[in-house]
Design a protein around this motif. Structure first.
Motif, PDB file in Angstrom:
ATOM      1  N   ALA A  12      29.683   5.780  29.617  1.00  0.00           N
ATOM      2  CA  ALA A  12      28.576   6.321  28.633  1.00  0.00           C
ATOM      3  C   ALA A  12      29.561   6.844  28.267  1.00  0.00           C
ATOM      4  O   ALA A  12      30.096   7.447  28.037  1.00  0.00           O
ATOM      5  CB  ALA A  12      27.109   6.033  28.065  1.00  0.00           C
ATOM      6  N   VAL A  13      30.348   5.940  26.874  1.00  0.00           N
ATOM      7  CA  VAL A  13      30.631   7.335  25.364  1.00  0.00           C
ATOM      8  C   VAL A  13      30.569   6.793  24.655  1.00  0.00           C
ATOM      9  O   VAL A  13      29.927   5.719  24.160  1.00  0.00           O
ATOM     10  CB  VAL A  13      32.242   6.173  25.206  1.00  0.00           C
ATOM     11  N   GLU A  14      30.025   8.240  23.503  1.00  0.00           N
ATOM     12  CA  GLU A  14      29.507   8.181  22.033  1.00  0.00           C
ATOM     13  C   GLU A  14      29.463   9.714  21.768  1.00  0.00           C
ATOM     14  O   GLU A  14      29.903  11.030  22.545  1.00  0.00           O
ATOM     15  CB  GLU A  14      27.964   8.959  22.465  1.00  0.00           C
ATOM     16  N   HIS A  15      30.620  10.007  19.914  1.00  0.00           N
ATOM     17  CA  HIS A  15      30.931  10.795  20.246  1.00  0.00           C
ATOM     18  C   HIS A  15      30.267  11.651  19.228  1.00  0.00           C
ATOM     19  O   HIS A  15      30.132  13.105  18.484  1.00  0.00           O
ATOM     20  CB  HIS A  15      31.961  10.446  18.895  1.00  0.00           C
ATOM     21  N   ASP A  16      28.474  11.474  18.609  1.00  0.00           N
ATOM     22  CA  ASP A  16      27.965  12.018  18.255  1.00  0.00           C
ATOM     23  C   ASP A  16      27.226  12.888  18.971  1.00  0.00           C
ATOM     24  O   ASP A  16      26.662  12.610  20.195  1.00  0.00           O
ATOM     25  CB  ASP A  16      26.876  11.365  17.498  1.00  0.00           C
ATOM     26  N   LEU A  17      26.672  14.667  19.064  1.00  0.00           N
ATOM     27  CA  LEU A  17      26.359  15.353  19.785  1.00  0.00           C
ATOM     28  C   LEU A  17      24.976  14.921  19.898  1.00  0.00           C
ATOM     29  O   LEU A  17      24.915  15.084  21.506  1.00  0.00           O
ATOM     30  CB  LEU A  17      27.409  16.384  19.072  1.00  0.00           C
ATOM     31  N   ALA A  18      24.442  15.101  19.301  1.00  0.00           N
ATOM     32  CA  ALA A  18      23.350  14.616  19.452  1.00  0.00           C
ATOM     33  C   ALA A  18      22.627  13.926  19.915  1.00  0.00           C
ATOM     34  O   ALA A  18      21.826  13.176  20.578  1.00  0.00           O
ATOM     35  CB  ALA A  18      22.369  14.948  18.196  1.00  0.00           C
ATOM     36  N   ALA A  19      23.113  12.250  19.643  1.00  0.00           N
ATOM     37  CA  ALA A  19      22.808  11.001  20.558  1.00  0.00           C
ATOM     38  C   ALA A  19      23.335  10.915  22.083  1.00  0.00           C
ATOM     39  O   ALA A  19      22.595  10.740  22.737  1.00  0.00           O
ATOM     40  CB  ALA A  19      23.514   9.793  19.447  1.00  0.00           C
ATOM     41  N   ALA A  20      24.523  11.561  21.764  1.00  0.00           N
ATOM     42  CA  ALA A  20      25.012  11.069  23.767  1.00  0.00           C
ATOM     43  C   ALA A  20      24.345  12.579  24.866  1.00  0.00           C
ATOM     44  O   ALA A  20      23.807  12.112  25.329  1.00  0.00           O
ATOM     45  CB  ALA A  20      26.551  12.580  23.667  1.00  0.00           C
ATOM     46  N   ALA A  21      23.305  13.570  23.529  1.00  0.00           N
ATOM     47  CA  ALA A  21      22.462  14.129  24.698  1.00  0.00           C
ATOM     48  C   ALA A  21      21.303  14.050  25.079  1.00  0.00           C
ATOM     49  O   ALA A  21      20.541  13.562  25.784  1.00  0.00           O
ATOM     50  CB  ALA A  21      22.386  15.713  23.793  1.00  0.00           C
ATOM     51  N   THR A  22      20.835  13.382  23.741  1.00  0.00           N
ATOM     52  CA  THR A  22      19.878  12.191  24.099  1.00  0.00           C
ATOM     53  C   THR A  22      20.280  10.711  25.263  1.00  0.00           C
ATOM     54  O   THR A  22      19.054  11.141  26.025  1.00  0.00           O
ATOM     55  CB  THR A  22      19.448  11.434  22.846  1.00  0.00           C
ATOM     56  N   TYR A  23      21.205  10.091  25.255  1.00  0.00           N
ATOM     57  CA  TYR A  23      21.679   9.702  26.105  1.00  0.00           C
ATOM     58  C   TYR A  23      21.524  10.326  27.415  1.00  0.00           C
ATOM     59  O   TYR A  23      20.882  10.004  28.825  1.00  0.00           O
ATOM     60  CB  TYR A  23      23.235   9.032  25.889  1.00  0.00           C
ATOM     61  N   ALA A  24      22.475  11.344  27.341  1.00  0.00           N
ATOM     62  CA  ALA A  24      22.220  12.300  28.470  1.00  0.00           C
ATOM     63  C   ALA A  24      20.877  12.450  29.724  1.00  0.00           C
ATOM     64  O   ALA A  24      20.846  12.544  30.678  1.00  0.00           O
ATOM     65  CB  ALA A  24      23.497  13.169  28.180  1.00  0.00           C
ATOM     66  N   ALA A  25      20.113  12.966  28.472  1.00  0.00           N
ATOM     67  CA  ALA A  25      19.172  13.354  29.291  1.00  0.00           C
ATOM     68  C   ALA A  25      17.506  12.036  29.248  1.00  0.00           C
ATOM     69  O   ALA A  25      16.996  13.061  30.475  1.00  0.00           O
ATOM     70  CB  ALA A  25      17.796  13.785  27.845  1.00  0.00           C
ATOM     71  N   ASN A  26      18.135  10.795  29.314  1.00  0.00           N
ATOM     72  CA  ASN A  26      17.984  10.234  29.736  1.00  0.00           C
ATOM     73  C   ASN A  26      18.133   8.567  30.626  1.00  0.00           C
ATOM     74  O   ASN A  26      17.741   8.453  31.802  1.00  0.00           O
ATOM     75  CB  ASN A  26      17.027   8.838  29.063  1.00  0.00           C
ATOM     76  N   PHE A  27      19.751   9.438  31.157  1.00  0.00           N
ATOM     77  CA  PHE A  27      20.242   8.637  31.878  1.00  0.00           C
ATOM     78  C   PHE A  27      21.148   9.405  33.316  1.00  0.00           C
ATOM     79  O   PHE A  27      21.935   9.011  33.948  1.00  0.00           O
ATOM     80  CB  PHE A  27      21.001   7.674  31.567  1.00  0.00           C
ATOM     81  N   GLY A  28      21.590  11.000  32.140  1.00  0.00           N
ATOM     82  CA  GLY A  28      22.069  11.793  33.462  1.00  0.00           C
ATOM     83  C   GLY A  28      23.713  11.727  32.655  1.00  0.00           C
ATOM     84  O   GLY A  28      24.014  10.986  31.497  1.00  0.00           O
ATOM     85  N   GLU A  29      23.626  13.182  32.440  1.00  0.00           N
ATOM     86  CA  GLU A  29      25.207  13.494  31.835  1.00  0.00           C
ATOM     87  C   GLU A  29      26.844  13.091  33.076  1.00  0.00           C
ATOM     88  O   GLU A  29      27.749  13.087  32.483  1.00  0.00           O
ATOM     89  CB  GLU A  29      25.026  15.395  31.686  1.00  0.00           C
ATOM     90  N   ASP A  30      26.197  13.308  34.127  1.00  0.00           N
ATOM     91  CA  ASP A  30      27.038  13.061  34.665  1.00  0.00           C
ATOM     92  C   ASP A  30      28.186  11.914  34.667  1.00  0.00           C
ATOM     93  O   ASP A  30      29.327  11.975  35.185  1.00  0.00           O
ATOM     94  CB  ASP A  30      27.023  12.869  36.614  1.00  0.00           C
ATOM     95  N   HIS A  31      27.401  10.787  34.007  1.00  0.00           N
ATOM     96  CA  HIS A  31      28.761   9.303  33.231  1.00  0.00           C
ATOM     97  C   HIS A  31      29.051   9.562  32.448  1.00  0.00           C
ATOM     98  O   HIS A  31      29.011   8.334  31.493  1.00  0.00           O
ATOM     99  CB  HIS A  31      28.485   8.536  34.258  1.00  0.00           C
ATOM    100  N   VAL A  32      28.825  10.384  31.354  1.00  0.00           N
ATOM    101  CA  VAL A  32      28.637  10.568  29.680  1.00  0.00           C
ATOM    102  C   VAL A  32      29.567  11.155  29.865  1.00  0.00           C
ATOM    103  O   VAL A  32      29.898  12.316  29.143  1.00  0.00           O
ATOM    104  CB  VAL A  32      27.147  10.929  29.262  1.00  0.00           C
ATOM    105  N   TYR A  33      30.223  10.445  28.473  1.00  0.00           N
ATOM    106  CA  TYR A  33      31.844  10.939  27.580  1.00  0.00           C
ATOM    107  C   TYR A  33      31.470  11.433  26.467  1.00  0.00           C
ATOM    108  O   TYR A  33      30.977  10.242  25.012  1.00  0.00           O
ATOM    109  CB  TYR A  33      33.352  10.484  27.837  1.00  0.00           C
ATOM    110  N   TRP A  34      31.162  12.919  25.944  1.00  0.00           N
ATOM    111  CA  TRP A  34      30.822  13.013  24.674  1.00  0.00           C
ATOM    112  C   TRP A  34      32.313  12.856  23.899  1.00  0.00           C
ATOM    113  O   TRP A  34      32.968  14.228  24.591  1.00  0.00           O
ATOM    114  CB  TRP A  34      30.529  14.687  24.112  1.00  0.00           C
ATOM    115  N   GLY A  35      32.782  12.185  22.844  1.00  0.00           N
ATOM    116  CA  GLY A  35      34.351  12.533  21.831  1.00  0.00           C
ATOM    117  C   GLY A  35      34.465  10.870  21.961  1.00  0.00           C
ATOM    118  O   GLY A  35      34.152  10.327  21.723  1.00  0.00           O
ATOM    119  N   ASP A  36      35.599  11.225  21.509  1.00  0.00           N
ATOM    120  CA  ASP A  36      36.277   9.869  20.670  1.00  0.00           C
ATOM    121  C   ASP A  36      37.310   9.005  21.938  1.00  0.00           C
ATOM    122  O   ASP A  36      37.359   9.253  22.798  1.00  0.00           O
ATOM    123  CB  ASP A  36      38.017  10.697  20.486  1.00  0.00           C
TER     124      ASP A  36
END
Length: 370
Positions: free
Chosen positions: A43-67
């Motif tokens: 998963a990729v998301e540049h907005d920190l708050a949105a990426a944090a919500t995604y990670a809280a529900n689906f796990g941080e291990d596969h999330v890229y926060w950034g460009d």
């Protein structure tokens, strides 16, 4: 049945993998997960708050926060399906339609990801106007002979979320691409006839409408560590059941607007000067929702009655964040990160989960040949 309790049965083990680009808080991923047939692997998301919500529900291990432009330069995960909705602000029907808005070209990064991942199928969702833009015309050119996506065939059109179980009259442009080694997956037909559409009452009926009168802020002092950063949260659904402090003139206006009504129902002394001069135009401004109908499109400023038909059917206030999340199809088990404004933006920008789930099920069946 309420959104909180309405869930599809799940196979015992997911069999397909999915990558979510421009993931936001995870509306698409939630729908795909609810089928029980998909596991998120990127998963990729540049907005920190949105990426944090995604990670809280689906796990941080596969999330890229950034460009995403940086992400596509690296090693990307293998996936059966790639999904995503490139930012649409540049060609939204709201505000100025700038064809040269740099956000419009982020779809090219989506194409870059497809070229590297080579999924069996992909899904693009966007505002309905997307199908009339130069960006979409460029996408069509890429599936022609010699194009970057010449190994894929497309089907596309505009779908209405209410036809797929959502309690929201929201139209979205949907593009499904299928690798030529497989049978082409066509857009699904709506399965919910109009007389069976989910309504505001179906979704919000179990929420205590009086609670927000006593709460205007998220719980204080709560923080969550994610991506090496600190964000506000995590918050549960009932903690999002908060309202605003309204001015006296606003409360007077709300009391004069009946269910299904709007600013046209106001006496002149309660109208803003610009409303008196304009007796036509949008009927959704200061509009009140109707219990026995679906809601209008939930946008990012649903907490402002002056922005649309967002007044509660009975109460003299706009929708709460909890109510808006329910109308978007999020289960009450979903957790949220960010400020009130950041969470509202996440809710409004999300794909209705019911629509996402129907699309996910349709794609899974298409890939399995059923």
């Amino acid at each position: 049945m309420s959104v909180a309790g309405r869930r599809s049965s799940r196979p015992s083990k997911p069999t397909l993998t999915v990558v979510d680009l421009f993931a936001g808080c995870g509306g698409l991923s939630q729908g795909f997960r609810e089928t029980g047939r998909f596991t998120p692997v990127g998963a990729v998301e540049h907005d920190l708050a949105a990426a944090a919500t995604y990670a809280a529900n689906f796990g941080e291990d596969h999330v890229y926060w950034g460009d995403i432009g940086e992400w596509v330069k690296g090693d990307l995960p293998d996936a059966d399906v790639v999904v995503g909705g490139p930012p649409c602000q540049g060609f939204s029907n709201l505000g100025a339609k700038r064809d040269d808005d740099e956000r419009n070209d982020l779809w090219e990064r989506y194409v870059d990801a497809l070229v590297k991942i080579k999924p069996k199928a992909f899904l693009i969702e966007n505002v309905d106007r997307f199908l009339k833009t130069r960006q979409f015309r460029s996408l069509l050119a890429e599936v022609e002979h010699g194009g970057m996506l010449s190994d894929y065939r497309l089907d596309f059109g505009v779908l209405r979320a209410t036809d797929f179980g959502a309690a929201q009259l929201r139209k979205r442009a949907i593009v499904i691409g299928t690798h030529k080694s497989r049978d082409k997956i066509l857009l699904p037909a709506g399965k919910v006839p109009q007389h069976e559409w989910q309504t505001v009452k179906d979704v919000l009926g179990g929420i205590n409408p009086k609670v927000p009168a006593r709460r205007t802020e998220l719980p204080e002092g709560r923080t969550h560590e994610v991506f090496g950063k600190t964000v506000r949260g995590k918050y549960t659904a009932d903690e999002l059941h908060i309202t605003r402090r309204y001015e006296s003139i606003s409360l007077q206006r709300f009391r004069k607007i009946p269910e299904g009504g709007n600013r046209f129902n106001l006496p002149d002394h309660l109208k803003a000067p610009c409303w008196i001069k304009h007796t036509s135009g949008s009927g959704d401004v200061m509009g009140r929702l109707v219990w026995d109908k679906p809601s209008v499109t939930i946008r990012t400023e649903f907490f402002k009655p002056e922005k649309g038909r967002y007044l509660h059917p009975d109460e003299h206030r706009a929708l709460t964040h909890h109510e808006a999340a329910r109308l978007q199809g999020f289960p009450d088990t979903f957790e949220w990160c960010g400020s009130k404004i950041e969470i509202a933006r996440q809710i409004g920008n999300a794909v209705p989960v019911d629509l996402a789930r129907a699309l996910a099920q349709h794609i899974a069946e298409g890939l399995s040949g059923s």
